[in-house]
Structures are given as structure tokens and as C-alpha cells.
Design an enzyme around this catalytic site. Structure first.
Site, PDB file in Angstrom:
ATOM      1  N   HIS A  37      31.786  -0.465 -20.409  1.00 17.88           N
ATOM      2  CA  HIS A  37      31.648  -1.870 -20.008  1.00 17.88           C
ATOM      3  C   HIS A  37      32.821  -2.310 -19.123  1.00 17.88           C
ATOM      4  O   HIS A  37      32.620  -2.987 -18.111  1.00 17.88           O
ATOM      5  CB  HIS A  37      31.615  -2.773 -21.245  1.00 17.88           C
ATOM      6  N   GLN A 151      16.528   1.164 -16.883  1.00 16.70           N
ATOM      7  CA  GLN A 151      16.804  -0.277 -16.812  1.00 16.70           C
ATOM      8  C   GLN A 151      17.327  -0.665 -15.434  1.00 16.70           C
ATOM      9  O   GLN A 151      16.884  -1.646 -14.831  1.00 16.70           O
ATOM     10  CB  GLN A 151      17.819  -0.646 -17.897  1.00 16.70           C
TER      11      GLN A 151
END
Ligand code: AMP
Length: 276
Positions: A37, A151
Site C-alpha cells: 500500500h 481488478q
């Protein structure tokens, strides 16, 4: 770092930023942040004046109630992690759906197989919540990891199809030294299973090595992957596929095709992929 918890609060702030001509980069996450992240946040800052990370465990993208209930959450730790990065704004809403919510965004083709087939409704939830965040936060760019390759492709398609004025940036998959792809779900694994899960990447690498050595037949490459996976019987494969950018299975492999895998270990579902 500024922190907002409600759509109402952040709307005014975003309006101010837009009026002063600031470029905004968004990093969507479900929290329990790791170096994967934070790598997205570094990339975000290269493309904009202001980086926003949102943390929202979106209930509509979970097709399994237990997975939603046990999804790792730790906002305090995440705030600490973010404060060590260049993140300017954290948006951490409790809920994004009002009581009479009734709209859904879905993809018909890219979402058909793999994650879409094994997690019914998952990508509808992802697309719908992203459409909400895109409208609310008005980013100029948004960064998505190649870790969730299907995704990423669906988001690229959605932005094109729905004319969102947003540039989607692909971020490389970050791994532990062991090769295990970083994932919030790794926190659910005991150290022994974490070690065993490293066979996933070892197996994908065996497939990639076979391709690099001249094997272009997808079935043969998949066999290499499955042979390596036999070393670790605790890993139960859900799907293994060689795909192109349209998320179609290919028979003859070329560079840029990807090996995708989903597997379970001790009730935890892991996904990984490598580009050939
Ligand atoms: P998540 O919090 O799992 O929904 O992930 C939020 C974003 O981080 C998505 O764009 C993911 O693809 C990306 N991401 C998750 N794990 C990694 C990783 N190991 N390397 C790079 N990006 C990642």
C-alpha cells in the site's frame, strides 16, 4: 496528515483543493496497510500535489460473511503507518451507503472469470464503491496495484466506459523477501502457513522460467506450476490461468500474458500473479 471520517466533511475540503488548482491522486485501500500500500502512496505523490488514501472495508464486495467479519482492521496502526509516508489526507468513513442505496455498477466481460466467477458479486461491489469514491474525491489520478490484476483491468475499463476524467496508474506487485506477495490477509496466517504459502510464488516462478526457456504452450507452463505446488499439499488451488490483457485464457503464450493463481491455505484465500 488531515483525517476525515464523513463524506460531508471531506466534500468541502476537496472543493477548496479543486478551486486552488491542486492535482489530486487517490489510493483506494481496505486498510491493514503494508509496504504494498505505501508503495502506491509514493507513486501517487509523484503524480499529484495532494495524495489521498482511503480506508474502507467495503461490505458489498465480500461474498463471504466470515471473510468480511474477520478481515483485519486496525485504524490506529494504519494512521501511524500513513504518518510515516507522504500521504496528505486519510479518508476513513464508517459507512458509504445510505439507507435507501439502490445503484450498482458492473462489468460484463473482464469480470466474468477468475475472481469474478469464484467471488460472485465481488466486482459489482468494487466498481460501485469506486464510482462513489471517484465522484466524491474527484482525483486526477488513481493508483492500483498489479497484485489485483483483474481488478486493475476492470477499473481501467470502467474509467474509459463511464468517462471518469481519471488517469489510472499501475503499481508493481510488492513481495516479502520470501517471495510471498504482501497482502492484508497474510496477517491471518500463522508463521508456519506463511512459510508454506511462499510455494505460490515459487510455483509461478517455475512457470515463468519454463516460458523464458522457450515453452510457449500454456498447458505445459501450467503443468510446471502445478508440479511445484505439489510440494505443498496444504495449498489448495482454486484457479490457475494464463491470460491476456482482456482476461481471456490463452493457449499460446506471449510476453505480457500473465499467470494468475488463487489458492487457499488454512481457510485463508490468497491470490498472486506474474507477468511473462
Ligand atoms: P486492498 O487494501 O487489498 O484492497 O488493496 C488496496 C490496493 O493496494 C489495491 O490497488 C491493491 O492491488 C494494492 N495492493 C495490495 N497488495 C499489494 C502488493 N503486495 N503490491 C502492490 N500493490 C498491492
Amino acid at each position: 496528515m488531515k483525517i476525515f471520517h464523513t463524506p460531508l466533511e471531506i466534500t468541502d475540503y476537496i472543493t477548496g483543493l479543486k478551486h486552488s488548482g491542486k492535482r489530486i491522486a487517490l489510493v483506494p485501500t481496505m486498510g491493514s496497510l503494508h509496504d504494498g500500500h505505501t508503495s502506491l502512496l509514493s507513486i501517487a505523490k509523484e503524480h499529484a500535489d495532494i495524495s489521498i488514501c482511503y480506508i474502507y472495508v467495503n461490505p458489498t464486495q465480500f461474498n463471504n460473511e466470515n471473510d468480511l467479519k474477520t478481515y483485519p482492521r486496525n485504524l490506529d496502526e494504519d494512521i501511524e503507518t500513513l504518518s510515516r509516508t507522504t500521504c496528505d489526507i486519510l479518508f476513513a468513513p464508517d459507512n458509504m451507503y445510505h439507507s435507501h442505496f439502490q445503484t450498482s455498477v458492473s462489468n460484463r466481460l473482464l469480470a466474468k472469470d477468475f475472481e469474478g466467477a469464484h467471488r460472485p458479486g465481488h466486482f459489482d461491489g468494487v466498481c460501485t464503491v469506486l464510482a462513489m469514491f471517484f465522484n466524491l474525491l474527484q482525483p486526477d489520478v488513481a493508483v492500483f496495484g498489479e497484485k489485483d490484476f483483474q481488478q486493475l483491468r476492470i477499473v481501467e475499463q470502467m474509467v474509459e466506459d463511464l468517462y471518469f476524467p481519471i488517469q489510472i496508474i499501475r503499481a508493481p506487485l510488492i513481495r516479502e523477501e520470501s517471495g510471498l506477495a504482501l497482502s492484508s490477509r497474510n496477517k491471518k496466517l500463522c508463521s508456519e502457513d506463511r512459510k508454506k504459502a511462499t510455494t505460490l510464488y515459487k510455483a509461478l516462478s517455475a512457470g515463468k522460467n519454463a516460458f523464458n526457456a522457450g515453452e510457449k504452450n500454456a498447458l505445459s507452463v501450467k503443468k510446471q506450476v502445478l508440479n511445484t505446488l505439489l510440494e505443498q499439499p496444504k495449498l489448495e488451488v482454486e484457479y490457475l490461468a494464463c491470460v491476456n490483457e482482456n482476461m481471456e485464457e490463452v493457449e499460446t503464450l506471449t510476453h505480457d500474458n500473465r499467470l494468475l493463481i488463487a489458492a487457499w491455505i488454512s481457510g485463508v484465500r490468497l491470490i498472486d500473479n506474474v507477468v511473462l
